[in-house]
Write a protein that holds these residues in place. Structure first.
Motif, PDB file in Angstrom:
ATOM      1  N   GLY A 224      -2.966   5.169   8.171  1.00  0.00           N
ATOM      2  CA  GLY A 224      -3.075   6.461   7.506  1.00  0.00           C
ATOM      3  C   GLY A 224      -2.051   7.456   8.007  1.00  0.00           C
ATOM      4  O   GLY A 224      -1.551   8.285   7.235  1.00  0.00           O
ATOM      5  N   VAL A 225      -1.722   7.386   9.292  1.00  0.00           N
ATOM      6  CA  VAL A 225      -0.715   8.274   9.867  1.00  0.00           C
ATOM      7  C   VAL A 225       0.642   8.067   9.202  1.00  0.00           C
ATOM      8  O   VAL A 225       1.417   9.009   9.021  1.00  0.00           O
ATOM      9  N   PHE A 226       0.934   6.819   8.812  1.00  0.00           N
ATOM     10  CA  PHE A 226       2.235   6.493   8.213  1.00  0.00           C
ATOM     11  C   PHE A 226       2.153   6.281   6.700  1.00  0.00           C
ATOM     12  O   PHE A 226       3.045   5.672   6.117  1.00  0.00           O
ATOM     13  N   HIS A 227       1.103   6.799   6.077  1.00  0.00           N
ATOM     14  CA  HIS A 227       0.973   6.631   4.634  1.00  0.00           C
ATOM     15  C   HIS A 227       2.007   7.479   3.888  1.00  0.00           C
ATOM     16  O   HIS A 227       2.241   8.645   4.220  1.00  0.00           O
ATOM     17  N   VAL A 395      -8.636   2.042  -0.166  1.00  0.00           N
ATOM     18  CA  VAL A 395      -9.359   2.836  -1.159  1.00  0.00           C
ATOM     19  C   VAL A 395      -8.867   4.277  -1.128  1.00  0.00           C
ATOM     20  O   VAL A 395      -8.653   4.905  -2.170  1.00  0.00           O
ATOM     21  N   ARG A 396      -8.651   4.808   0.062  1.00  0.00           N
ATOM     22  CA  ARG A 396      -8.145   6.176   0.190  1.00  0.00           C
ATOM     23  C   ARG A 396      -6.685   6.257  -0.266  1.00  0.00           C
ATOM     24  O   ARG A 396      -6.288   7.199  -0.949  1.00  0.00           O
ATOM     25  N   ALA A 397      -5.896   5.277   0.157  1.00  0.00           N
ATOM     26  CA  ALA A 397      -4.456   5.326  -0.116  1.00  0.00           C
ATOM     27  C   ALA A 397      -4.151   5.289  -1.607  1.00  0.00           C
ATOM     28  O   ALA A 397      -3.178   5.900  -2.062  1.00  0.00           O
ATOM     29  N   TYR A 398      -4.979   4.576  -2.381  1.00  0.00           N
ATOM     30  CA  TYR A 398      -4.695   4.413  -3.807  1.00  0.00           C
ATOM     31  C   TYR A 398      -5.712   5.142  -4.686  1.00  0.00           C
ATOM     32  O   TYR A 398      -5.799   4.878  -5.884  1.00  0.00           O
ATOM     33  N   ASP A 399      -6.473   6.067  -4.080  1.00  0.00           N
ATOM     34  CA  ASP A 399      -7.401   6.927  -4.832  1.00  0.00           C
ATOM     35  C   ASP A 399      -8.343   6.117  -5.711  1.00  0.00           C
ATOM     36  O   ASP A 399      -8.540   6.425  -6.902  1.00  0.00           O
ATOM     37  N   VAL A 400      -8.934   5.093  -5.135  1.00  0.00           N
ATOM     38  CA  VAL A 400      -9.900   4.276  -5.873  1.00  0.00           C
ATOM     39  C   VAL A 400     -11.224   5.039  -5.948  1.00  0.00           C
ATOM     40  O   VAL A 400     -11.739   5.499  -4.928  1.00  0.00           O
ATOM     41  N   LEU A 401     -11.755   5.186  -7.146  1.00  0.00           N
ATOM     42  CA  LEU A 401     -13.037   5.863  -7.300  1.00  0.00           C
ATOM     43  C   LEU A 401     -14.160   4.980  -6.768  1.00  0.00           C
ATOM     44  O   LEU A 401     -14.165   3.757  -6.972  1.00  0.00           O
ATOM     45  N   VAL A 402     -15.097   5.604  -6.096  1.00  0.00           N
ATOM     46  CA  VAL A 402     -16.201   4.882  -5.450  1.00  0.00           C
ATOM     47  C   VAL A 402     -17.495   5.245  -6.156  1.00  0.00           C
ATOM     48  O   VAL A 402     -17.797   6.432  -6.353  1.00  0.00           O
ATOM     49  N   PRO A 430     -15.189  12.468  -5.331  1.00  0.00           N
ATOM     50  CA  PRO A 430     -13.984  11.931  -5.992  1.00  0.00           C
ATOM     51  C   PRO A 430     -12.801  12.890  -5.936  1.00  0.00           C
ATOM     52  O   PRO A 430     -11.669  12.480  -6.180  1.00  0.00           O
ATOM     53  N   HIS A 431     -13.050  14.169  -5.613  1.00  0.00           N
ATOM     54  CA  HIS A 431     -11.971  15.144  -5.571  1.00  0.00           C
ATOM     55  C   HIS A 431     -11.513  15.432  -4.130  1.00  0.00           C
ATOM     56  O   HIS A 431     -10.666  16.301  -3.919  1.00  0.00           O
ATOM     57  N   ALA A 432     -12.090  14.706  -3.159  1.00  0.00           N
ATOM     58  CA  ALA A 432     -11.739  14.962  -1.756  1.00  0.00           C
ATOM     59  C   ALA A 432     -10.303  14.565  -1.496  1.00  0.00           C
ATOM     60  O   ALA A 432      -9.774  13.604  -2.062  1.00  0.00           O
ATOM     61  N   GLU A 433      -9.649  15.338  -0.605  1.00  0.00           N
ATOM     62  CA  GLU A 433      -8.280  15.002  -0.194  1.00  0.00           C
ATOM     63  C   GLU A 433      -8.341  13.858   0.792  1.00  0.00           C
ATOM     64  O   GLU A 433      -8.987  13.950   1.833  1.00  0.00           O
ATOM     65  N   ARG A 434      -7.666  12.760   0.491  1.00  0.00           N
ATOM     66  CA  ARG A 434      -7.731  11.572   1.352  1.00  0.00           C
ATOM     67  C   ARG A 434      -6.377  11.247   1.955  1.00  0.00           C
ATOM     68  O   ARG A 434      -6.167  10.239   2.532  1.00  0.00           O
TER      69      ARG A 434
END
Length: 434
Positions: A224-227, A395-402, A430-434
């Motif tokens: 995540g640090v290097f995303h 899931v966070r990196a590609y904004d996958v809806l959960v 679903p709108h959280a900053e990831r």
């Protein structure tokens, strides 16, 4: 209950006001106001006024001041010194107000906290009383209680922390957690309590300590640090590694480094091929950083990470030796595979569509076919815990809806793995900053 007050972390990242100033004056400095802006001066002025307007005897104020300054005596006229502080702070505020206008700026209203003053006074006094016998001087505890009970709980708590740090008093991790809870109620930044406080920490290799992590940790945190590529504007590669290794307020010192070391060792010693490890890193970071650009293979990159972790751990325990990480359980492996396979279609599509929608030559089309099989290898061949964390990272990196059902299961699985309560919390929105 008093009126809501501005959260302190909005303006301050560490101690502030008179609890920050006293140690400076106590060492013989002639300044009566610290360097800083109008916010610093206002905090200092407000603290000094609270003490001046109180009915506390001058000797009580002197007792508190002397203890907070590690024994340095401010002299008999503490009220006079407080008046000088107010005057100096007012001058600084006036100078800044008379300065050039900064023009139009984007303004966001500061967060507010509502403080239950009677309850907080009771909580602060209880903590002071619990360690008063370990403070310097028989009257210090009673004097601090009077500040908290008769003047202001917030000011009393900050002065108590300053005295505890200057004495110093070593507290248990459980007491430290209570201090942090009180600080959160006042809207303090986490470092205000943490910095300079002597804590009797457990050893960093206790796996249960992972519950103290606020969010992600280990190799998935590093990814995540290097995303993406925005990190390149904020820190170097070495600084990025240290972000996943070095502690923030809350975790046991060394526990973040120990968690990352375990992940790095598992991956580097695993039967996964170099190509599979490279694909894993590319997927988890969104191709945000390629070790190959620095002339290193992925396993060399993992060894570099491990070296930084070991260096950190030997700062804490010079005799630390690297061992073999414990394997994961079969029950967790099956649970991790179930969640990965259920998420596979939507995750594959999200990778396929990133970041150039509709571009028939996008390299992400090929990567989308390997992300799920690579994660499966991690779950099956390396560690189901790490595999699950990397699934959450993707899931966070590609904004996958959960879905709500997935979120409920993932929360339960995260608890089974021993994660902190906030580890998957952002995935509920679903709108959280990831």
């Amino acid at each position: 209950m008093e009126e809501p007050r501005e959260a302190r972390f909005w303006n301050f990242e560490e101690d502030f006001g008179i609890s920050l100033l006293i140690p400076t004056l106590g060492t013989g400095s002639t300044r009566v106001a610290p360097d800083g802006d109008a916010d610093d001066a206002r905090a200092l002025r407000d603290d000094a006024r609270l003490l001046l307007d109180s009915r506390l005897p001058a000797e009580t104020l002197r007792t508190v001041w002397r203890a907070a300054a590690a024994g340095q005596d401010p002299g008999p006229d503490v009220p006079g010194l407080l008046r000088q502080i107010v005057e100096s702070a007012e001058h600084r505020i006036a100078r800044e107000a008379a300065g050039p206008s900064p023009g139009d700026t984007f303004y966001v209203a500061p967060p507010m906290v509502t403080v239950d003053e009677p309850a907080m006074r009771k909580a602060v006094c209880a903590e002071v009383r619990a360690v008063s016998h370990r403070l310097t001087g028989p009257d210090v505890g009673a004097a601090l209680e009077r500040v908290a009970a008769e003047v202001d709980a917030d000011l009393g708590f900050r002065l108590f922390l300053r005295v505890a740090k200057e004495t110093p008093v070593t507290v248990s991790m459980e007491r430290y957690d209570r201090y942090q809870t009180i600080g959160e109620a006042f809207g303090y930044p986490g470092w205000l309590v943490h910095d300079g406080l002597a804590v009797r920490w457990p050893r960093f290799d206790d796996v249960s300590l992972r519950r103290r992590f606020y969010g992600d940790f280990g190799f998935s945190l590093l990814a995540g640090v290097f995303h993406g590529d925005l990190w390149k504007h904020s820190y170097t590669v070495d600084e990025g590694i240290r972000r996943a290794v070095f502690d923030y307020a809350g975790p046991v010192p060394g526990s973040l480094a120990y968690a990352l070391l375990g992940d790095a060792l598992r991956l580097s010693r695993s039967p996964m091929s170099d190509d599979a490890l490279t694909a894993l890193w590319q997927a988890a970071t969104g191709c945000g950083f390629a070790p190959q650009d620095e002339g290193a293979g992925t396993r060399q990159w993992l060894r570099r990470i491990a070296e930084v972790c070991v260096e950190r751990l030997r700062e804490i325990d010079p005799g630390f030796t690297v061992g073999a990480p414990a394997p994961g359980g079969a029950e967790e492996l099956n649970a991790g595979l179930r969640e990965l396979r259920e998420t596979a279609p939507v995750l594959t599509r999200a990778v396929h569509d990133s970041p150039w929608y509709g571009a028939t030559t996008s390299p992400w089309f090929g990567r989308s076919a390997t992300v799920v099989p690579t994660l499966e290898q991690v779950v099956e061949q390396v560690d189901p815990d790490l595999g699950f964390r990397l699934l959450l990272r993707c899931v966070r990196a590609y904004d996958v809806l959960v879905t709500d059902e997935q979120y409920a299961r993932w929360t339960a699985l995260a608890d089974r793995f021993g994660y902190g309560r906030e580890h998957v919390a952002d995935l509920a929105d679903p709108h959280a900053e990831r």
